[in-house]
Design a protein around this motif. Structure first.
Motif, PDB file in Angstrom:
ATOM      1  N   TYR A 109       0.812  -1.215   0.000  1.00 27.11           N
ATOM      2  CA  TYR A 109       0.000   0.000   0.000  1.00 27.11           C
ATOM      3  C   TYR A 109       0.845   1.266   0.000  1.00 27.11           C
ATOM      4  N   TYR A 110       2.146   1.163   0.323  1.00 31.42           N
ATOM      5  CA  TYR A 110       3.068   2.283   0.091  1.00 31.42           C
ATOM      6  C   TYR A 110       3.373   2.394  -1.403  1.00 31.42           C
ATOM      7  N   ILE A 111       3.560   1.228  -2.050  1.00 30.92           N
ATOM      8  CA  ILE A 111       3.903   1.213  -3.473  1.00 30.92           C
ATOM      9  C   ILE A 111       2.721   1.654  -4.332  1.00 30.92           C
ATOM     10  N   ASN A 112       1.505   1.356  -3.893  1.00 29.32           N
ATOM     11  CA  ASN A 112       0.307   1.594  -4.688  1.00 29.32           C
ATOM     12  C   ASN A 112       0.205   3.002  -5.288  1.00 29.32           C
ATOM     13  N   PRO A 113       0.292   4.089  -4.481  1.00 29.51           N
ATOM     14  CA  PRO A 113       0.164   5.417  -5.100  1.00 29.51           C
ATOM     15  C   PRO A 113       1.301   5.735  -6.072  1.00 29.51           C
ATOM     16  N   LEU A 114       2.487   5.193  -5.800  1.00 25.31           N
ATOM     17  CA  LEU A 114       3.614   5.429  -6.704  1.00 25.31           C
ATOM     18  C   LEU A 114       3.403   4.659  -8.013  1.00 25.31           C
ATOM     19  N   MET A 115       2.801   3.483  -7.926  1.00 32.06           N
ATOM     20  CA  MET A 115       2.468   2.725  -9.130  1.00 32.06           C
ATOM     21  C   MET A 115       1.359   3.431  -9.909  1.00 32.06           C
ATOM     22  N   SER A 116       0.443   4.077  -9.180  1.00 36.33           N
ATOM     23  CA  SER A 116      -0.626   4.839  -9.834  1.00 36.33           C
ATOM     24  C   SER A 116      -0.045   6.005 -10.631  1.00 36.33           C
ATOM     25  N   VAL A 117       1.016   6.619 -10.081  1.00 37.51           N
ATOM     26  CA  VAL A 117       1.706   7.694 -10.802  1.00 37.51           C
ATOM     27  C   VAL A 117       2.268   7.152 -12.112  1.00 37.51           C
ATOM     28  N   ALA A 118       2.890   5.969 -12.054  1.00 44.14           N
ATOM     29  CA  ALA A 118       3.461   5.353 -13.256  1.00 44.14           C
ATOM     30  C   ALA A 118       2.378   5.086 -14.301  1.00 44.14           C
ATOM     31  N   VAL A 119       1.217   4.602 -13.852  1.00 41.81           N
ATOM     32  CA  VAL A 119       0.101   4.359 -14.780  1.00 41.81           C
ATOM     33  C   VAL A 119      -0.367   5.674 -15.393  1.00 41.81           C
ATOM     34  N   GLY A 120      -0.453   6.729 -14.559  1.00 41.88           N
ATOM     35  CA  GLY A 120      -0.864   8.031 -15.066  1.00 41.88           C
ATOM     36  C   GLY A 120       0.077   8.546 -16.140  1.00 41.88           C
ATOM     37  N   VAL A 121       1.359   8.303 -15.955  1.00 38.47           N
ATOM     38  CA  VAL A 121       2.363   8.798 -16.898  1.00 38.47           C
ATOM     39  C   VAL A 121       2.381   7.967 -18.182  1.00 38.47           C
ATOM     40  N   PHE A 122       2.454   6.642 -18.038  1.00 41.39           N
ATOM     41  CA  PHE A 122       2.656   5.786 -19.198  1.00 41.39           C
ATOM     42  C   PHE A 122       1.355   5.408 -19.920  1.00 41.39           C
ATOM     43  N   VAL A 123       0.229   5.416 -19.200  1.00 44.59           N
ATOM     44  CA  VAL A 123      -1.044   5.051 -19.821  1.00 44.59           C
ATOM     45  C   VAL A 123      -1.862   6.294 -20.172  1.00 44.59           C
TER      46      VAL A 123
END
Length: 300
Positions: A109-123
């Motif tokens: 759940y720490y990684i989750n928002p950072l992974m969401s940032v990656a999705v926002g950028v790449f997707v």
């Protein structure tokens, strides 16, 4: 849209923080119902959440919009997909708690928002910026460190982060009230959940009928699901996105504390990984604050 009053903002802050606090200490509840399997707990979570969500929609006057949501085939299919994702997320989280792996859950759940940032950028092709690049890189390094130093892939952490990131992304693609969305997600899961409850009971492994106390604790899973969600919705409506973004780290921080105080294994490799993740979280939080300040300055 009018700005919320100071009283409304305090109410929203209290509600948002309370929701994240409940999510943060939820491992204590799931440890309490550890007498049941993860599958049985999730099944009862679904079964008892549905009538409580129905009551919440009824009191809020949202039953008509809830029915209208089903008229859109795209909304229907998306909510069917998100119901599968959230059930996997719930099952993984409860499995982690019941097997003394809360540390891995908090990391997820720490990684989750950072992974969401990656999705926002790449997707979604959202702008990146140096602070967000730093957050993603640090999170990646943290996971790689654990894989190399500890010799193990934190699959629970990654699966929790991936399933919730995918869930959040899909939910953003449909304009449906959070309560309505969760109601239909739960409704879609109900036949499977009821079947699981019956099958577990008939197999002799079911705990629900063992005693009134066990039954009450399993029914409580509905409240543990619904109450923090409703508090979160109140908070999200009255607070800035940056404030909610900072509050969301309350939950994994509490889960981390519960894991460490509970005696779970915490090695130097874990320490390095969490330091990297926490630094990434700090970069992410600073990025959120800078963007919101810039947006406010532009409007002014």
């Amino acid at each position: 849209m009018t700005e919320p009053t100071p009283t409304e903002m305090r109410r929203a802050l209290f509600a948002g923080l309370a929701g994240y606090l409940i999510w943060g200490v939820s491992p204590l509840y799931f440890q309490l119902v550890g007498f049941a399997s993860a599958l049985e707990i999730v099944a009862h979570r679904v079964v008892w959440s549905l009538p409580m969500l129905f009551a919440a929609l009824w009191f809020a006057g949202k039953l008509r919009p809830a029915l209208d949501a089903l008229k859109d085939k795209r909304v229907l299919l998306t909510l069917a997909a998100t119901s599968a994702l959230i059930s996997v997320n719930w099952l993984l989280f409860i499995y982690a708690v019941n097997n003394d792996r809360v540390l891995e859950a908090s990391l997820g759940y720490y990684i989750n928002p950072l992974m969401s940032v990656a999705v926002g950028v790449f997707v979604l092709r959202e702008p990146l910026g140096p602070w967000r690049i730093s957050a993603i890189v640090l999170a990646t390094l943290g996971v790689l460190n654990l894989i190399i130093a500890a010799g193990t892939v934190p699959w629970i952490s990654l699966a929790l982060a991936c399933s919730f990131t995918a869930y959040g992304y899909l939910r953003k693609t449909v304009a449906v009230d959070g309560r309505i969305g969760l109601f239909w997600e739960t409704a879609f899961l109900l036949p499977v959940a009821l079947g699981a409850v019956v099958w577990i009971q008939m197999s002799g492994e079911g705990q629900f009928l063992q005693s009134p106390l066990k039954a009450s604790l399993l029914i409580l899973a509905g409240l543990v699901t619904i109450v923090p969600l409703l508090l979160y919705i109140i908070g999200a409506r009255g607070l800035r996105l940056s404030t909610m973004g900072l509050l969301q780290f309350t939950a994994p921080s509490l889960q981390f504390a519960i894991a460490v105080l509970g005696g779970e294994t915490f090695t130097s490799a874990h320490l390095v990984t969490f330091v990297l993740i926490w630094t990434g979280v700090g970069a992410f939080a600073w990025s959120q604050l800078r963007r919101e300040r810039a947006a406010v300055a532009t409007k002014a």
